[in-house]
Design a protein around this motif. Structure first.
Motif, PDB file in Angstrom:
ATOM      1  N   ASP A 157     102.204  20.721  15.367  1.00 46.52           N
ATOM      2  CA  ASP A 157     101.302  21.798  14.487  1.00 46.52           C
ATOM      3  C   ASP A 157     102.448  23.420  14.417  1.00 46.52           C
ATOM      4  O   ASP A 157     102.619  23.647  13.121  1.00 46.52           O
ATOM      5  CB  ASP A 157     100.280  22.006  15.301  1.00 46.52           C
ATOM      6  CG  ASP A 157      99.132  20.982  15.292  1.00 46.52           C
ATOM      7  OD1 ASP A 157      99.724  20.101  14.562  1.00 46.52           O
ATOM      8  OD2 ASP A 157      98.550  20.901  16.192  1.00 46.52           O
ATOM      9  N   PHE A 206      96.455  23.101  16.618  1.00 49.90           N
ATOM     10  CA  PHE A 206      96.608  23.255  18.126  1.00 49.90           C
ATOM     11  C   PHE A 206      94.845  23.179  18.358  1.00 49.90           C
ATOM     12  O   PHE A 206      94.764  24.109  19.198  1.00 49.90           O
ATOM     13  CB  PHE A 206      96.696  25.334  17.424  1.00 49.90           C
ATOM     14  CG  PHE A 206      97.611  25.065  17.311  1.00 49.90           C
ATOM     15  CD1 PHE A 206      99.121  25.161  17.737  1.00 49.90           C
ATOM     16  CD2 PHE A 206      97.796  25.749  15.495  1.00 49.90           C
ATOM     17  CE1 PHE A 206     100.541  25.678  17.223  1.00 49.90           C
ATOM     18  CE2 PHE A 206      99.296  25.838  15.174  1.00 49.90           C
ATOM     19  CZ  PHE A 206     100.731  25.695  15.393  1.00 49.90           C
ATOM     20  N   ARG A 213      94.602  30.595  18.741  1.00 46.36           N
ATOM     21  CA  ARG A 213      92.909  30.161  18.705  1.00 46.36           C
ATOM     22  C   ARG A 213      92.269  30.664  19.159  1.00 46.36           C
ATOM     23  O   ARG A 213      90.448  30.144  18.553  1.00 46.36           O
ATOM     24  CB  ARG A 213      92.844  29.130  20.372  1.00 46.36           C
ATOM     25  CG  ARG A 213      94.343  28.056  19.452  1.00 46.36           C
ATOM     26  CD  ARG A 213      94.629  26.884  21.153  1.00 46.36           C
ATOM     27  NE  ARG A 213      93.579  25.851  20.810  1.00 46.36           N
ATOM     28  CZ  ARG A 213      92.475  25.761  21.294  1.00 46.36           C
ATOM     29  NH1 ARG A 213      92.593  26.245  22.459  1.00 46.36           N
ATOM     30  NH2 ARG A 213      91.307  24.419  21.134  1.00 46.36           N
ATOM     31  N   ARG A 254     100.689  16.076  24.285  1.00 44.41           N
ATOM     32  CA  ARG A 254     100.165  17.527  23.809  1.00 44.41           C
ATOM     33  C   ARG A 254     101.056  17.916  23.596  1.00 44.41           C
ATOM     34  O   ARG A 254     100.694  18.530  22.073  1.00 44.41           O
ATOM     35  CB  ARG A 254      99.073  17.873  25.435  1.00 44.41           C
ATOM     36  CG  ARG A 254      97.878  16.978  25.146  1.00 44.41           C
ATOM     37  CD  ARG A 254      97.003  17.738  26.381  1.00 44.41           C
ATOM     38  NE  ARG A 254      97.817  18.036  27.583  1.00 44.41           N
ATOM     39  CZ  ARG A 254      97.036  17.433  28.575  1.00 44.41           C
ATOM     40  NH1 ARG A 254      96.446  16.533  28.406  1.00 44.41           N
ATOM     41  NH2 ARG A 254      97.324  17.723  29.906  1.00 44.41           N
ATOM     42  N   THR A 291     101.276  19.849  19.719  1.00 40.00           N
ATOM     43  CA  THR A 291     101.663  21.428  19.367  1.00 40.00           C
ATOM     44  C   THR A 291     102.630  21.467  18.590  1.00 40.00           C
ATOM     45  O   THR A 291     102.888  22.379  18.097  1.00 40.00           O
ATOM     46  CB  THR A 291     101.567  22.053  21.050  1.00 40.00           C
ATOM     47  OG1 THR A 291     100.480  21.607  21.136  1.00 40.00           O
ATOM     48  CG2 THR A 291     101.148  23.361  20.515  1.00 40.00           C
ATOM     49  N   LEU A 316      99.417  31.458  22.352  1.00 38.68           N
ATOM     50  CA  LEU A 316      98.893  30.884  21.468  1.00 38.68           C
ATOM     51  C   LEU A 316      97.207  31.142  21.825  1.00 38.68           C
ATOM     52  O   LEU A 316      96.590  30.668  20.238  1.00 38.68           O
ATOM     53  CB  LEU A 316      99.442  29.401  21.441  1.00 38.68           C
ATOM     54  CG  LEU A 316      98.386  28.206  21.810  1.00 38.68           C
ATOM     55  CD1 LEU A 316      98.098  27.457  20.009  1.00 38.68           C
ATOM     56  CD2 LEU A 316      99.164  26.523  21.903  1.00 38.68           C
ATOM     57  N   LEU A 326      96.927  24.513  25.661  1.00 36.61           N
ATOM     58  CA  LEU A 326      98.561  24.117  25.932  1.00 36.61           C
ATOM     59  C   LEU A 326      99.288  24.753  27.648  1.00 36.61           C
ATOM     60  O   LEU A 326      99.695  25.803  27.500  1.00 36.61           O
ATOM     61  CB  LEU A 326      99.530  23.832  25.743  1.00 36.61           C
ATOM     62  CG  LEU A 326     100.798  22.234  25.920  1.00 36.61           C
ATOM     63  CD1 LEU A 326      99.918  21.283  26.570  1.00 36.61           C
ATOM     64  CD2 LEU A 326     101.904  22.408  24.891  1.00 36.61           C
TER      65      LEU A 326
END
Length: 314
Positions: A151, A2, A263, A144, A148, A259, A6
Motif C-alpha cells: 500500500d 492501509f 488512518r 500484514r 502495508t 500511520l 500494524l
C-alpha cells in the motif's frame, strides 16, 4: 488500503527476524549487482507477493524473491534453475545456512555473506550464521507487513507521478527497512573527505525524500516520513498536516506522520499524499527549487495533452 495500524509491539519479534533475513539477501545484492548512481542498485523492489532483488550476477544471472504470502524464499536463474525453502520455523542462522546452501548449489558466489553480520542493528557484532536468537516468524504478521508495504509503495508511486525531474524508483531499503522515493534537484552538494562514501554518493545532489517505515526503538510505530537535504533554514517551522510533526535528528529534522493518524482521517492514502506534498513544497520552496518546472499531473509531460486527459490507453 492501509487496513491495519500494524502496531509495532504486536509483530516486533517477527519484524526483527524478517529484517535480518532481508539484510542477508540485501548484502548479496550489494555485492553482485551493477552499481547505480545513489545506490539505486541495492534496495529491493516489490512484487505481487513480496520483494525481489531483480536479476543480478552474470554466471549465472539470478534473482532472489521473498514471498510473504506463501512464506518462501525463492532463488531463480535465467537458465531455468530454481529452488525455494520455507521462511516459517527458521532462525536467522538456519535461514542463512539454507540460503548459502542453495546458492552454492547453483554456483553463485556467496563470499560476501558467509561471514556477514547485521548492519546498524544491536547485534552488529554477531554473524548471521550464529544468530539463533531471532527465530520468530508469524506468517499472518509477515503478510500484514507486506500488504502495508505494498500500500505504501502504491501511494509513493502515485506521488512520484507528480514530478517530472530526476527521481529514484520506489524501493525497499533492507538496511533501514523502509520504502522510499527521492526527488533530485540539479544542484550538486559538496562533501568533504571525512564524509563516508555511502553518504557522499547518496546525497551528491540536493534531494527531497519521502517514505514509510515500520518503526524502531526510538519511534515505536509505523509512519510516513519526509526530509530535505541539505536542510534549508526554517524548514522545521513550516506547518504540516494535523497529526504530523517535525522531529529533530540533531542537525536536521524529519517530518513524521504516524500511520494511525493517517488512518484516522478515513482516507489514509489521500492523507499520506497530502503529507508528502506539504513536506515537499516546504523544503523545495526554501531550497529555491524551480517547482513549476518539474510539476507533473498524473505522470503526463506531453504538452499536447490536457491535465485532465491523462495518458493514452492502449
Amino acid at each position: 488500503m492501509f487496513d491495519s495500524d500494524l502496531p509495532y509491539e504486536d509483530w516486533l519479534a517477527t519484524k526483527e527476524t524478517v529484517h535480518r533475513f532481508a539484510q542477508i539477501v540485501g548484502k548479496l545484492r550489494l555485492s553482485l549487482s551493477v552499481r547505480r548512481n545513489h545506490w539505486w542498485n541495492v534496495p529491493f523492489h516489490l512484487t505481487a507477493s513480496g520483494i525481489t532483488t531483480r536479476p543480478m550476477g552474470t554466471e549465472p544471472t539470478f534473482a532472489v524473491d521473498l514471498d510473504f504470502l506463501d512464506h518462501r524464499a525463492l532463488v531463480t536463474t535465467t537458465s531455468g534453475d530454481r529452488a525455494s525453502f520455507g521462511l516459517a520455523g527458521r532462525s536467522v542462522a538456519t535461514f542463512h545456512a539454507e540460503f548459502v546452501r542453495v546458492l552454492d548449489g547453483f554456483g553463485i558466489d556467496t563470499s560476501a555473506i558467509r561471514e556477514a553480520a547485521p548492519f546498524d542493528l544491536p547485534d552488529a557484532d554477531r554473524r548471521f550464521a550464529d544468530d539463533t536468537e531471532h527465530d520468530v516468524y508469524d506468517p499472518a504478521a509477515a503478510t500484514r507487513y507486506f500488504r502495508t508495504l505494498s500500500d505504501a509503495g502504491l501511494t509513493l508511486e502515485e506521488f512520484a507521478a507528480r514530478f517530472s525531474g530526476k527521481t529514484s524508483p520506489v524501493h525497499h531499503f533492507w538496511h533501514t527497512f523502509d520504502i522510499a522515493l527521492t526527488r533530485f534537484a540539479d544542484a550538486s552538494v559538496e562533501h568533504g573527505a571525512e564524509t563516508d562514501p555511502v553518504t557522499r554518493e547518496a546525497y551528491s545532489r540536493e534531494v527531497t525524500s519521502f517514505g514509510f517505515w515500520f518503526g524502531d526503538a526510538q519511534v515505536p510505530y509505523p509512519a510516513f516520513y519526509a526530509y530535505t537535504s541539505p536542510e534549508p533554514e526554517g524548514l522545521a517551522a513550516t506547518p504540516l498536516p494535523a497529526g504530523a510533526e517535525w522531529a529533530s535528528r540533531g542537525s536536521s529534522h524529519l517530518a513524521i506522520y504516524p500511520l494511525r493518524a493517517a488512518r484516522a482521517t478515513g482516507d489514509p492514502r489521500a492523507a499520506a499524499l497530502d503529507f508528502f506534498e506539504t513536506a515537499y513544497l516546504a523544503g523545495a520552496r526554501l531550497a529555491g527549487w524551480d517547482i513549476e518546472r518539474y510539476r507533473c499531473v498524473d505522470g503526463v509531460t506531453d504538452p499536447h495533452l490536457s491535465a485532465s486527459a491523462g495518458a493514452p490507453r492502449h
